[in-house]
Design a protein around this motif. Structure first.
Motif, PDB file in Angstrom:
ATOM      1  N   SER A  27       0.839  -1.194   0.000  1.00 34.82           N
ATOM      2  CA  SER A  27       0.000   0.000   0.000  1.00 34.82           C
ATOM      3  C   SER A  27       0.870   1.238   0.000  1.00 34.82           C
ATOM      4  O   SER A  27       1.554   1.535   0.974  1.00 34.82           O
ATOM      5  N   ASP A  28       0.838   1.985  -1.115  1.00 31.13           N
ATOM      6  CA  ASP A  28       1.626   3.215  -1.143  1.00 31.13           C
ATOM      7  C   ASP A  28       0.950   4.310  -0.329  1.00 31.13           C
ATOM      8  O   ASP A  28       1.614   5.152   0.277  1.00 31.13           O
ATOM      9  N   ILE A  29      -0.372   4.254  -0.255  1.00 31.87           N
ATOM     10  CA  ILE A  29      -1.119   5.294   0.481  1.00 31.87           C
ATOM     11  C   ILE A  29      -0.801   5.227   1.973  1.00 31.87           C
ATOM     12  O   ILE A  29      -0.555   6.243   2.628  1.00 31.87           O
ATOM     13  N   ILE A  30      -0.794   4.012   2.509  1.00 34.13           N
ATOM     14  CA  ILE A  30      -0.573   3.860   3.948  1.00 34.13           C
ATOM     15  C   ILE A  30       0.866   4.207   4.299  1.00 34.13           C
ATOM     16  O   ILE A  30       1.143   4.884   5.301  1.00 34.13           O
ATOM     17  N   GLU A  31       1.813   3.778   3.474  1.00 35.68           N
ATOM     18  CA  GLU A  31       3.209   4.093   3.795  1.00 35.68           C
ATOM     19  C   GLU A  31       3.452   5.603   3.709  1.00 35.68           C
ATOM     20  O   GLU A  31       4.169   6.164   4.527  1.00 35.68           O
ATOM     21  N   LYS A  32       2.801   6.236   2.741  1.00 36.57           N
ATOM     22  CA  LYS A  32       2.967   7.697   2.603  1.00 36.57           C
ATOM     23  C   LYS A  32       2.471   8.386   3.870  1.00 36.57           C
ATOM     24  O   LYS A  32       3.038   9.373   4.327  1.00 36.57           O
TER      25      LYS A  32
ATOM     26  N   GLY B 235       6.875  12.192   9.828  1.00 37.30           N
ATOM     27  CA  GLY B 235       8.218  12.723  10.082  1.00 37.30           C
ATOM     28  C   GLY B 235       8.734  12.489  11.490  1.00 37.30           C
ATOM     29  O   GLY B 235       9.459  13.322  12.031  1.00 37.30           O
ATOM     30  N   ILE B 236       8.331  11.398  12.104  1.00 33.37           N
ATOM     31  CA  ILE B 236       8.778  11.166  13.478  1.00 33.37           C
ATOM     32  C   ILE B 236       9.758  10.005  13.571  1.00 33.37           C
ATOM     33  O   ILE B 236       9.980   9.459  14.631  1.00 33.37           O
ATOM     34  N   GLY B 237      10.321   9.633  12.427  1.00 30.43           N
ATOM     35  CA  GLY B 237      11.407   8.656  12.486  1.00 30.43           C
ATOM     36  C   GLY B 237      10.926   7.222  12.451  1.00 30.43           C
ATOM     37  O   GLY B 237       9.743   6.934  12.294  1.00 30.43           O
ATOM     38  N   SER B 238      11.874   6.316  12.604  1.00 28.75           N
ATOM     39  CA  SER B 238      11.556   4.889  12.504  1.00 28.75           C
ATOM     40  C   SER B 238      12.418   4.091  13.481  1.00 28.75           C
ATOM     41  O   SER B 238      13.371   4.616  14.050  1.00 28.75           O
ATOM     42  N   GLU B 239      12.044   2.847  13.671  1.00 26.01           N
ATOM     43  CA  GLU B 239      12.818   1.969  14.560  1.00 26.01           C
ATOM     44  C   GLU B 239      13.053   0.637  13.862  1.00 26.01           C
ATOM     45  O   GLU B 239      12.267   0.223  13.013  1.00 26.01           O
ATOM     46  N   HIS B 240      14.143  -0.026  14.211  1.00 28.59           N
ATOM     47  CA  HIS B 240      14.443  -1.332  13.615  1.00 28.59           C
ATOM     48  C   HIS B 240      13.875  -2.436  14.486  1.00 28.59           C
ATOM     49  O   HIS B 240      13.781  -2.297  15.702  1.00 28.59           O
ATOM     50  N   PHE B 241      13.512  -3.540  13.853  1.00 28.67           N
ATOM     51  CA  PHE B 241      13.145  -4.725  14.621  1.00 28.67           C
ATOM     52  C   PHE B 241      13.501  -5.951  13.793  1.00 28.67           C
ATOM     53  O   PHE B 241      13.693  -5.863  12.582  1.00 28.67           O
ATOM     54  N   THR B 242      13.585  -7.084  14.484  1.00 29.80           N
ATOM     55  CA  THR B 242      13.964  -8.324  13.793  1.00 29.80           C
ATOM     56  C   THR B 242      12.740  -9.199  13.624  1.00 29.80           C
ATOM     57  O   THR B 242      12.031  -9.485  14.586  1.00 29.80           O
TER      58      THR B 242
ATOM     59  N   GLY C  23      14.572 -13.791  11.173  1.00 28.76           N
ATOM     60  CA  GLY C  23      15.908 -13.230  11.375  1.00 28.76           C
ATOM     61  C   GLY C  23      16.205 -12.016  10.524  1.00 28.76           C
ATOM     62  O   GLY C  23      17.277 -11.409  10.644  1.00 28.76           O
ATOM     63  N   SER C  24      15.266 -11.624   9.659  1.00 24.95           N
ATOM     64  CA  SER C  24      15.535 -10.483   8.780  1.00 24.95           C
ATOM     65  C   SER C  24      15.318  -9.186   9.547  1.00 24.95           C
ATOM     66  O   SER C  24      14.441  -9.093  10.404  1.00 24.95           O
ATOM     67  N   LEU C  25      16.145  -8.184   9.206  1.00 18.78           N
ATOM     68  CA  LEU C  25      16.044  -6.888   9.886  1.00 18.78           C
ATOM     69  C   LEU C  25      15.039  -6.029   9.135  1.00 18.78           C
ATOM     70  O   LEU C  25      15.141  -5.858   7.925  1.00 18.78           O
ATOM     71  N   LYS C  26      14.056  -5.519   9.864  1.00 14.81           N
ATOM     72  CA  LYS C  26      13.037  -4.686   9.228  1.00 14.81           C
ATOM     73  C   LYS C  26      12.972  -3.347   9.956  1.00 14.81           C
ATOM     74  O   LYS C  26      13.481  -3.193  11.070  1.00 14.81           O
ATOM     75  N   THR C  27      12.334  -2.387   9.291  1.00 10.89           N
ATOM     76  CA  THR C  27      12.195  -1.056   9.882  1.00 10.89           C
ATOM     77  C   THR C  27      10.726  -0.690   9.927  1.00 10.89           C
ATOM     78  O   THR C  27       9.991  -0.968   8.969  1.00 10.89           O
ATOM     79  N   ALA C  28      10.321  -0.068  11.018  1.00  6.03           N
ATOM     80  CA  ALA C  28       8.930   0.375  11.155  1.00  6.03           C
ATOM     81  C   ALA C  28       8.912   1.845  11.514  1.00  6.03           C
ATOM     82  O   ALA C  28       9.724   2.300  12.327  1.00  6.03           O
ATOM     83  N   TYR C  29       7.985   2.590  10.917  1.00  2.71           N
ATOM     84  CA  TYR C  29       7.833   3.998  11.281  1.00  2.71           C
ATOM     85  C   TYR C  29       7.349   4.079  12.720  1.00  2.71           C
ATOM     86  O   TYR C  29       6.582   3.232  13.173  1.00  2.71           O
ATOM     87  N   ASN C  30       7.805   5.127  13.397  1.00  2.08           N
ATOM     88  CA  ASN C  30       7.368   5.301  14.781  1.00  2.08           C
ATOM     89  C   ASN C  30       5.878   5.607  14.831  1.00  2.08           C
ATOM     90  O   ASN C  30       5.279   6.063  13.855  1.00  2.08           O
TER      91      ASN C  30
ATOM     92  N   CYS D 236       5.340  -0.810   8.645  1.00  2.00           N
ATOM     93  CA  CYS D 236       6.678  -1.172   8.154  1.00  2.00           C
ATOM     94  C   CYS D 236       7.080  -0.381   6.918  1.00  2.00           C
ATOM     95  O   CYS D 236       6.256  -0.043   6.069  1.00  2.00           O
ATOM     96  N   VAL D 237       8.370  -0.117   6.846  1.00  2.00           N
ATOM     97  CA  VAL D 237       8.946   0.562   5.680  1.00  2.00           C
ATOM     98  C   VAL D 237       8.984  -0.448   4.544  1.00  2.00           C
ATOM     99  O   VAL D 237       9.395  -1.588   4.726  1.00  2.00           O
ATOM    100  N   GLY D 238       8.560  -0.010   3.376  1.00  2.00           N
ATOM    101  CA  GLY D 238       8.606  -0.891   2.202  1.00  2.00           C
ATOM    102  C   GLY D 238       7.237  -1.323   1.723  1.00  2.00           C
ATOM    103  O   GLY D 238       7.124  -2.098   0.769  1.00  2.00           O
ATOM    104  N   LEU D 239       6.194  -0.809   2.359  1.00  2.00           N
ATOM    105  CA  LEU D 239       4.833  -1.216   1.979  1.00  2.00           C
ATOM    106  C   LEU D 239       4.479  -0.769   0.565  1.00  2.00           C
ATOM    107  O   LEU D 239       3.657  -1.379  -0.110  1.00  2.00           O
TER     108      LEU D 239
END
Lengths: 155, 252
Positions: A38-43, A49-56, A60-67, A101-104
């Motif tokens: 979903s490009d709408i939801i990720e946008k 603009g409040i940053g993101s955090e990493h999680f596993t 075992g893959s490293l992913k990133t999620a918007y705060n 998640c980043v990459g949606l």
């Protein structure tokens, strides 16, 4: 004498439906897999603009999620405020934190923790769609604003 | 250009059940459950006491078997082990619990669906009522009929999701009886499917027969299932209104 006649030509244009979310939740020989796009939801999450955090992820893959942003619709918060990897979060609510998640935009596949019956997957998808619909209605849907300006002259 | 015909043969049945273990409760004599006073433990490493078992004339407990592979050699080893570790007395308080594990998670998940529960219930009733070995043991059949209706430590509840995924899934299909259901899914602890329905028997042939029947039934059931299709779902934004365009045309 000038005879003025106004003719209104009215056309009705059907607006094209955009895709809000493409999803697939399936059981595999290695467990359960969730695909979201979903490009709408990720946008929306990115625009806060409040940053993101990493999680596993559980694979075992490293992913990133918007705060977590502030939401108008507080009902959704309990589903997405905590990054979890199963279909339910630790508070017992359906885990929709995958939406952060980043990459949606291009589509992202998650390995979901646990094993589930088919009815559990159906219930989860229904809840996902309901909450995404609410997210769109409360946070994402553009508002049509029509303004009429008039000028009054005091003679 | 000639037409090409591809002939598909019936696929060979797959063996999904990989390994098996069992627990058999009852009253055991000292041949099986000899206690070593010096070490302060039972000499048979597979025996342990069980407070839910009530067989006053013997040593009350259960045998928890090692894990056997579900192939010809594995079944042979299992049969040998069973014959050496049988109880001398069994009654209503004694159960025969079978654990099986699989070679992939999709097989496990398909057994969490409601159709399996129904198929299993029908099949196990048919098995117990028609098996000649079991028919010769009226007391076993009587205890089975009680267990199939639901008794303590063997309830009829169906809660596969909360049993397999204890963190957070209780609200989904949680049962107040926890793991003490006829079919239990302790995926997170043992990675197995457990059947607690069978009553314990003091006849080794019956115990072996039950274990083999359960493995074969689950394998056959999984082989009857068709491919699970999961299409993509596209959620559209519904536009409530059509766009109206008005053009004012002046004619003079």
């Amino acid at each position: 004498m000038i005879n003025m006649e106004s003719i209104f030509k009215t056309t009705i244009k059907k607006s094209q439906d955009k895709t809000l979310l493409t999803s697939q939740l399936k059981r595999t020989t290695k467990g359960v897999q969730l695909y979201l796009k979903s490009d709408i939801i990720e946008k929306f999450f990115n625009s806060n603009g409040i940053g993101s955090e990493h999680f596993t992820g559980i694979d075992g893959s490293l992913k990133t999620a918007y705060n977590m942003p502030d939401l108008v619709n507080h009902g959704l918060v309990k589903h997405i405020e905590r990054i979890d990897t199963g279909l339910k979060n630790r508070n017992g609510y359906s885990n929709l934190s995958f939406l952060r998640c980043v990459g949606l935009t291009h589509g992202i596949t998650f390995k979901v923790d646990g094993v589930y019956s088919r009815s559990a997957l159906v219930d989860y998808m229904n809840e996902l769609k309901t909450n995404v619909r609410n997210l769109y209605e409360y946070e994402l849907k553009p508002i049509d604003l029509k303004c009429d300006f008039t000028i009054r002259e005091n003679v | 250009m000639g037409r090409i015909f591809i002939k598909y043969r019936n696929p060979m049945p797959s063996f999904y059940v990989k390994r098996l273990g069992y627990e058999l409760e009852g009253g055991f004599n000292e041949d099986v459950a000899e206690y070593n006073d010096e070490e302060g433990e039972y000499m048979n490493g597979y025996f342990k006491e069980d407070g839910s078992v009530s067989c006053a004339n013997y040593i009350e407990g259960e045998i928890a078997s090692p894990v056997f592979y579900c192939d010809e050699l594995g079944f042979k080893n299992m049969s040998g082990f069973i014959r050496k570790n049988m109880p001398d007395e069994v009654n209503d308080s004694c159960g025969h619990h079978v654990h099986i594990s699989f070679n992939n998670l999709l097989a496990y998940q398909k057994l969490m669906d409601e159709p399996f529960r129904k198929a299993f219930k029908n099949a196990v009733i048919k098995y117990f009522r028609n098996n000649t070995l079991i028919q010769n043991d009226g007391y076993l059949l009587e205890r089975f009929e009680k267990r199939i209706k639901g008794i303590e430590y063997c309830y009829k509840d169906w809660s596969p999701n909360s049993q397999a995924n204890p963190n957070g899934m209780q609200g989904f299909d949680g049962s107040r009886h926890g793991r003490y259901t006829q079919l239990n899914f302790p995926f997170s602890t043992h990675g197995t499917l457990e059947c607690r329905l069978f009553p314990a028997s003091d006849n080794a042939d019956i115990v072996i027969n039950i274990n083999k029947w359960f493995v074969n039934f689950v394998n056959d059931y999984l082989n009857t299932l068709t491919y699970e299709r999961t299409p993509y779902d596209n959620m559209k934004i519904d536009n409530d209104h059509d766009i109206k365009i008005e053009d004012k045309i002046f004619c003079v």
